[in-house]
Design a protein around this motif. Structure first.
Motif, PDB file in Angstrom:
ATOM      1  N   ASP A 151      -7.730   2.830   1.458  1.00 34.80           N
ATOM      2  CA  ASP A 151      -7.211   3.830   2.174  1.00 34.80           C
ATOM      3  C   ASP A 151      -8.437   4.253   3.112  1.00 34.80           C
ATOM      4  O   ASP A 151      -9.191   5.253   3.130  1.00 34.80           O
ATOM      5  CB  ASP A 151      -6.895   4.416   1.456  1.00 34.80           C
ATOM      6  CG  ASP A 151      -5.298   4.684   2.467  1.00 34.80           C
ATOM      7  OD1 ASP A 151      -5.526   4.695   3.344  1.00 34.80           O
ATOM      8  OD2 ASP A 151      -3.988   5.766   2.373  1.00 34.80           O
ATOM      9  N   CYS A 167       1.212  -1.239  -0.021  1.00 32.97           N
ATOM     10  CA  CYS A 167      -0.120  -0.137   0.057  1.00 32.97           C
ATOM     11  C   CYS A 167       0.624   1.078  -0.179  1.00 32.97           C
ATOM     12  O   CYS A 167       1.930   1.015  -0.021  1.00 32.97           O
ATOM     13  CB  CYS A 167      -0.964  -0.332   0.973  1.00 32.97           C
ATOM     14  SG  CYS A 167      -0.436   0.027   2.792  1.00 32.97           S
ATOM     15  N   ARG A 215      -3.138  -1.107   5.358  1.00 33.47           N
ATOM     16  CA  ARG A 215      -4.014  -2.129   4.027  1.00 33.47           C
ATOM     17  C   ARG A 215      -2.624  -3.167   3.837  1.00 33.47           C
ATOM     18  O   ARG A 215      -2.642  -4.474   4.571  1.00 33.47           O
ATOM     19  CB  ARG A 215      -4.637  -1.798   2.859  1.00 33.47           C
ATOM     20  CG  ARG A 215      -4.887  -1.048   3.252  1.00 33.47           C
ATOM     21  CD  ARG A 215      -5.776   0.072   1.733  1.00 33.47           C
ATOM     22  NE  ARG A 215      -4.918   0.524   1.579  1.00 33.47           N
ATOM     23  CZ  ARG A 215      -3.907   2.235   0.548  1.00 33.47           C
ATOM     24  NH1 ARG A 215      -5.092   1.702  -0.538  1.00 33.47           N
ATOM     25  NH2 ARG A 215      -3.255   2.480  -0.165  1.00 33.47           N
ATOM     26  N   SER A 216      -1.689  -3.227   3.858  1.00 36.82           N
ATOM     27  CA  SER A 216      -0.723  -3.548   3.368  1.00 36.82           C
ATOM     28  C   SER A 216      -0.764  -4.405   4.911  1.00 36.82           C
ATOM     29  O   SER A 216       0.229  -5.686   4.590  1.00 36.82           O
ATOM     30  CB  SER A 216       0.676  -3.326   2.911  1.00 36.82           C
ATOM     31  OG  SER A 216       1.054  -2.126   2.717  1.00 36.82           O
ATOM     32  N   MET A 250      -2.852  -2.445  -3.235  1.00 43.36           N
ATOM     33  CA  MET A 250      -4.171  -2.432  -2.518  1.00 43.36           C
ATOM     34  C   MET A 250      -5.161  -1.520  -3.638  1.00 43.36           C
ATOM     35  O   MET A 250      -6.629  -1.278  -3.545  1.00 43.36           O
ATOM     36  CB  MET A 250      -4.057  -1.951  -0.794  1.00 43.36           C
ATOM     37  CG  MET A 250      -3.304  -2.096  -0.186  1.00 43.36           C
ATOM     38  SD  MET A 250      -3.723  -4.321  -0.118  1.00 43.36           S
ATOM     39  CE  MET A 250      -2.399  -5.481   0.166  1.00 43.36           C
TER      40      MET A 250
END
Length: 165
Positions: A129, A11, A17-18, A92
């Protein structure tokens, strides 16, 4: 694929996110009995400001409610070596995929994909995000990541000779 398959989740800042995707996939891989065959990491395309930072505390809290522990993950930036090291690099969203494509050597571009390409057909194309949003955004991110990880496990099992769940 033979040997170990290495997967990198990406991300922007590697704080929401990641890292969530890294930990969710790691848990799914363990549950499928594939942890000896799959390695997972995460990084950010713009993680320089947050390098070595822990994940966002909201991501940590929402993930913990679902049984995921993000506390061991530390932010880092995508490096040129990652393109060589990893077999699959999952962005993402489109912006991060574009950033990856701009720095990825041509011989490794086939490794770049959107994370949501493994989700059910009717799922959104990207994982938004949640950083500047409300709590519901972090829950939505978890829903999307779980769906994509489940699809990825099926794909890995079908294409790599791994046993399906």
């Amino acid at each position: 694929m033979s040997g170990v398959t290495r997967i990198l989740m990406v991300c922007m800042g590697n704080v929401c996110r990641s890292p969530t995707a890294e930990v969710v996939l790691r848990q799914r891989v363990e549950q499928a009995g594939l942890s000896h065959r799959i390695e997972i990491d995460s990084a950010g395309t713009h993680a320089s400001n947050s390098a070595a930072q822990p994940p966002d505390e909201r991501s940590v809290a929402h993930a913990a409610r679902r049984g995921y522990d993000l506390l061991s993950v530390r932010a880092r930036r995508v490096t040129s070596a990652d393109y060589e090291t990893f077999d699959l690099i999952l962005a993402m969203d489109e912006d991060n995929l574009s950033n990856l494509r701009s720095t990825c050597p041509p011989e490794h571009r086939h490794k770049l994909r959107l994370m949501m390409s493994y989700a059910p057909a009717r799922a959104p194309r990207v994982i938004p995000d949640p950083y500047y949003g409300a709590a519901a955004g972090f829950e939505w991110v978890l829903d999307l990541i779980e769906a994509a990880c489940d699809g990825l496990i099926v794909e890995l099992g079908a294409s790599s000779g791994f046993p399906n769940r």
